[in-house]
Design an enzyme around this catalytic site. Structure first.
Site, mmCIF file in Angstrom:
data_model
loop_
_atom_site.group_PDB
_atom_site.id
_atom_site.type_symbol
_atom_site.label_atom_id
_atom_site.label_comp_id
_atom_site.label_asym_id
_atom_site.label_seq_id
_atom_site.Cartn_x
_atom_site.Cartn_y
_atom_site.Cartn_z
ATOM 1 C CB SER A 146 45.106 35.896 43.070
ATOM 2 O OG SER A 146 46.074 35.691 44.075
ATOM 3 C CG ASN A 196 40.269 34.793 44.434
ATOM 4 O OD1 ASN A 196 40.758 34.133 45.353
ATOM 5 N ND2 ASN A 196 40.809 34.831 43.231
#
Length: 336
Positions: A175, A246
């Site tokens: 992230s 991601n």
């Protein structure tokens, strides 16, 4: 048709309010007669990945149902697997609002949520109450307040807690919204984390008499050299799966569009080609030894097929689902 009407209402709200409203409605209706609104039949197309049997190859990516509140509702839509989380050891509020933005011109989303969640104990309670017959993945992360150097302890703590209830565990080190987190993707930091996870996995396998695979979720913003290095570590430590990718920090594909200057990770259609290229590069390194779950920008059947052709065994959707609704799940499952 129903979702198109619903979407026009939801898109009048700011993205996070729309998300929270949707989760609330799904939670209220799942398992009741009202789930006919979104329940749909999809073809049974089982696929074996990581030693698990997935009813079909389409899953819900982490981040949409962070706390595992609507597992049965998403199951009713036809998802073969549902990845809940990212969850952290203790509840945390995430970053300040506003923290989610639509890039409408390109069906994209930018978010800087920051792992907002109700904590691992709450998620486990919700997973235990679910009646979903597909595969449940639990995506784990570290708390914002935990220094990156001690991040390994947060992952191990979460792993201890979720192991009996997860079909697989996704380790989120990619992230862009938790400072320093992506540094865990490289070199000694990655090797130390993977070694610790595999040792703990072996201990938990004995304790619970079941093997729960571990999949690593990586970023799309990697150099070729970094991809080679990460792949080598995955093979060395016999990690069970790779989730690629991601969200991206790259803004080249949305230059000049609404909210393009906002900080955070970009997902949706603008990410499709970049994530597919990363999957292909990892596939070349892993040579079929470690399966890949492809995610990033899938909003139609062709995009899903491109991920499979690049080397993915399964696909996941999130932003495409926001823009196109449950019909997207059915279209991909039945035509991939």
């Amino acid at each position: 048709m129903f979702y198109q009407i619903m979407r026009s209402f939801l898109f009048m709200l700011n993205p996070e309010k729309a998300h929270d409203f949707s989760i609330k409605q799904l939670k209220l209706t799942q398992g009741t007669a009202l789930d006919f609104i979104y329940r749909q039949r999809v073809q049974q197309r089982p696929v074996q990945v990581m030693g698990l049997t997935f009813p079909n190859s389409v899953g819900l990516a982490a981040g949409l149902d962070k706390n595992g509140e609507c597992i049965d509702a998403f199951g009713a839509m036809g998802f073969g697997h549902i990845e809940v989380g990212t969850v952290t050891p203790v509840a945390q509020p995430g970053n300040e609002s506003p923290r989610m933005f639509r890039v409408l011109e390109s069906d994209g989303i930018i978010n800087r949520m920051g792992f907002n969640n109700e904590g691992v104990e709450n998620l486990i309670k919700n997973v235990k109450e679910s009646n979903f017959k597909g595969v449940i993945g639990i995506n784990i992360g570290k708390n914002f307040s935990t220094p990156v150097e001690q991040g390994k302890e947060d992952y191990l703590l979460c792993m201890d807690k979720v192991y009996p209830y997860a079909d697989y565990i996704a380790v989120n080190i990619s992230s862009p919204n938790t400072p320093g987190l992506r540094s865990l993707q490289y070199g000694d930091a990655l090797n130390e984390l993977l070694a610790a996870l595999k040792i703990r996995q072996a201990e938990l396998q004995v304790k619970y008499n079941k093997y729960v695979p571990i999949a690593l979720k990586i970023a799309p913003d990697l150099s070729d050299q970094e991809i080679v290095s990460i792949a080598k570590s995955l093979l060395e430590y016999k990690i069970d799966g790779l989730i690629a990718t991601n969200t991206t920090l790259d803004r080249d594909m949305v230059k000049g569009m609404s909210h393009a200057g906002e900080a955070g990770g970009l997902s949706g259609r603008p990410l499709q080609n970049k994530s597919t290229a990363v999957i292909a590069k990892f596939a070349a390194q892993l040579k079929g030894e470690i399966p890949i779950i492809g995610v990033g920008g899938i909003d139609n059947v062709i995009a899903a097929k491109e991920k499979i052709q690049a080397g993915a065994s399964l696909v996941q959707i999130y932003s495409g689902f926001i823009y196109h609704g449950p019909q997207l799940v059915k279209n991909i499952v039945n035509n991939i």
